[in-house]
Scaffold this active site. Structure first.
Site, PDB file in Angstrom:
ATOM      1  N   ASP A  35       0.963  -1.138  -0.068  1.00 29.19           N
ATOM      2  CA  ASP A  35       0.139  -0.124   0.083  1.00 29.19           C
ATOM      3  C   ASP A  35       1.047   1.300  -0.079  1.00 29.19           C
ATOM      4  OD1 ASP A  35      -2.128  -1.139   0.105  1.00 29.19           O
ATOM      5  OD2 ASP A  35      -3.027  -0.324   1.953  1.00 29.19           O
ATOM      6  N   LYS A  57      -0.758   3.359  -5.286  1.00 27.79           N
ATOM      7  CA  LYS A  57      -0.756   4.487  -6.266  1.00 27.79           C
ATOM      8  C   LYS A  57      -0.221   4.225  -7.445  1.00 27.79           C
ATOM      9  CE  LYS A  57      -2.198   8.663  -3.986  1.00 27.79           C
ATOM     10  NZ  LYS A  57      -1.728  10.148  -3.474  1.00 27.79           N
ATOM     11  N   MET A 171      -9.850   8.885   7.363  1.00 31.90           N
ATOM     12  CA  MET A 171     -10.346   9.282   6.014  1.00 31.90           C
ATOM     13  C   MET A 171     -11.290  10.620   6.095  1.00 31.90           C
ATOM     14  SD  MET A 171     -10.515   5.538   4.328  1.00 31.90           S
ATOM     15  CE  MET A 171     -11.388   4.805   5.857  1.00 31.90           C
TER      16      MET A 171
HETATM   17  C1  SAM Z   1      -7.544   2.990   4.519  1.00 33.51           C
HETATM   18  S1  SAM Z   1      -7.347   3.799   6.131  1.00 33.51           S
HETATM   19  C2  SAM Z   1      -6.323   2.533   6.717  1.00 33.51           C
HETATM   20  C3  SAM Z   1      -6.375   2.570   8.080  1.00 33.51           C
HETATM   21  C4  SAM Z   1      -5.531   1.383   8.687  1.00 33.51           C
HETATM   22  N1  SAM Z   1      -5.891   0.196   8.255  1.00 33.51           N
HETATM   23  C5  SAM Z   1      -5.540   1.506  10.300  1.00 33.51           C
HETATM   24  O1  SAM Z   1      -5.616   0.399  10.919  1.00 33.51           O
HETATM   25  O2  SAM Z   1      -5.251   2.162  10.832  1.00 33.51           O
HETATM   26  C6  SAM Z   1      -6.487   5.052   5.741  1.00 33.51           C
HETATM   27  C7  SAM Z   1      -6.743   6.305   6.853  1.00 33.51           C
HETATM   28  O3  SAM Z   1      -6.010   5.966   8.054  1.00 33.51           O
HETATM   29  C8  SAM Z   1      -5.714   6.958   8.527  1.00 33.51           C
HETATM   30  N2  SAM Z   1      -4.140   6.787   8.974  1.00 33.51           N
HETATM   31  C9  SAM Z   1      -3.451   5.850   8.381  1.00 33.51           C
HETATM   32  N3  SAM Z   1      -2.159   5.869   8.629  1.00 33.51           N
HETATM   33  C10 SAM Z   1      -2.040   7.100   9.276  1.00 33.51           C
HETATM   34  C11 SAM Z   1      -1.161   7.919  10.085  1.00 33.51           C
HETATM   35  N4  SAM Z   1       0.270   7.379  10.149  1.00 33.51           N
HETATM   36  N5  SAM Z   1      -1.444   9.147  10.720  1.00 33.51           N
HETATM   37  C12 SAM Z   1      -2.545   9.503  10.648  1.00 33.51           C
HETATM   38  N6  SAM Z   1      -3.779   8.893  10.076  1.00 33.51           N
HETATM   39  C13 SAM Z   1      -3.439   7.595   9.398  1.00 33.51           C
HETATM   40  C14 SAM Z   1      -5.836   8.246   7.899  1.00 33.51           C
HETATM   41  O4  SAM Z   1      -7.296   8.657   8.324  1.00 33.51           O
HETATM   42  C15 SAM Z   1      -6.040   7.570   6.475  1.00 33.51           C
HETATM   43  O5  SAM Z   1      -6.965   8.515   5.609  1.00 33.51           O
END
Ligand code: SAM
Length: 253
Positions: A35, A57, A171
């Site tokens: 990813d 991407k 998100m």
């Molecule tokens: C498709 S989701 C993935 C979530 C992930 N599987 C989890 O368990 O946290 C993507 C969203 O997770 C959040 N996200 C993922 N990594 C992040 C990080 N390092 N800091 C802040 N938000 C994060 C954001 O809201 C982003 O838009």
């Protein structure tokens, strides 16, 4: 003979937040399908000679469609490879891990899992803001703030607007104004504190403290972008380093 797929949670960014199991599976894999949220440092831990297939991407920022990702995983496993499917955070939290697993198992491919530290957990520990805290929050809800193109964000605002619950909005950057409005319409006070955390647990982590009635404008002004999550609720008051006793008094009064 078919290979197998390791569905791996790579955590929120900091390589130290990967589990030992995740690391073992990554090192055992000869193909890595990753990813966009997986950091370079984590990717660099793959086995020498493993083939990397980025699917987060494609050129011009279009994501690879989920059907295509499923096909890639299937083709690689059918070719006999041990495939690491690396995902940010935990693969089973807003990660489509279960969709990929169901597809693969439906085609007779073995799937093994490594859970990951979620972005919410990573942001919580890196900022010191708990997701639950005695007297401030008795529960936590992980909520998606994403909507499909042209669709209204259809959340159960009444259920979410609970002053004793911490909300973690994933998100949600594009829709934070609509989310705040929905919650305030159901009587969550505009003064409810909000912490936005961008790129949590990475060297580029950004934090913004706000409140429900101002968060959309503050996020715009700060230029916060994905990946960012929002922690909404009384627990965010702990970020201000006020004495816990005073906060609890405030919460109960
Ligand atoms: C498709 S989701 C993935 C979530 C992930 N599987 C989890 O368990 O946290 C993507 C969203 O997770 C959040 N996200 C993922 N990594 C992040 C990080 N390092 N800091 C802040 N938000 C994060 C954001 O809201 C982003 O838009």
């Amino acid at each position: 003979m078919s290979g197998k797929v390791f569905l791996i949670g790579a955590g929120p960014g900091d390589p130290e937040l990967m589990t030992l199991r995740a690391l073992r599976m990554l090192r055992e894999a000869d193909v890595v399908v990753c990813d966009r949220l997986v950091s370079e440092e984590i990717l660099a831990m793959h086995a020498p000679g493993a083939r990397l297939i980025p699917v987060g991407k494609a050129p011009k920022c279009h994501t690879v469609p989920q059907d295509r990702i499923n096909q890639i995983l299937l083709e690689q496993a059918r070719a006999g490879h041990r495939v690491a499917r690396l995902k940010g955070g935990d693969p089973m939290i807003f990660g489509r891990g279960s969709e990929e697993a169901a597809f693969l198992m439906g085609h007779g491919i073995a799937v093994e899992y490594a859970p990951g530290i979620t972005a919410a957990q990573g942001a919580s520990c890196s900022t010191g803001v708990p997701l639950t805290h005695r007297g401030l929050a008795t529960s936590v809800q992980y909520v998606t703030g994403h909507r499909q193109a042209d669709k209204v964000l259809d959340l159960d605002w009444k259920r979410l607007a609970d002053p004793d619950t911490t909300l973690v909005i994933y998100m949600g950057v594009a829709n934070i104004g609509q989310i705040a409005m929905g919650l305030m319409t159901e009587n969550l006070p505009g003064s409810t504190p909000v912490l936005a955390v961008g790129k949590a647990t990475t060297p580029d982590e950004r934090r913004l403290v706000s409140r429900l009635d101002r968060v959309a404008a503050d996020v715009r002004a700060a230029g916060l972008a994905a990946p960012t999550l929002f922690i909404i609720g009384k627990v965010v008051s702990l970020y201000a380093e006020r004495p816990v006793a005073e906060l609890l008094e405030h919460a109960h009064g």
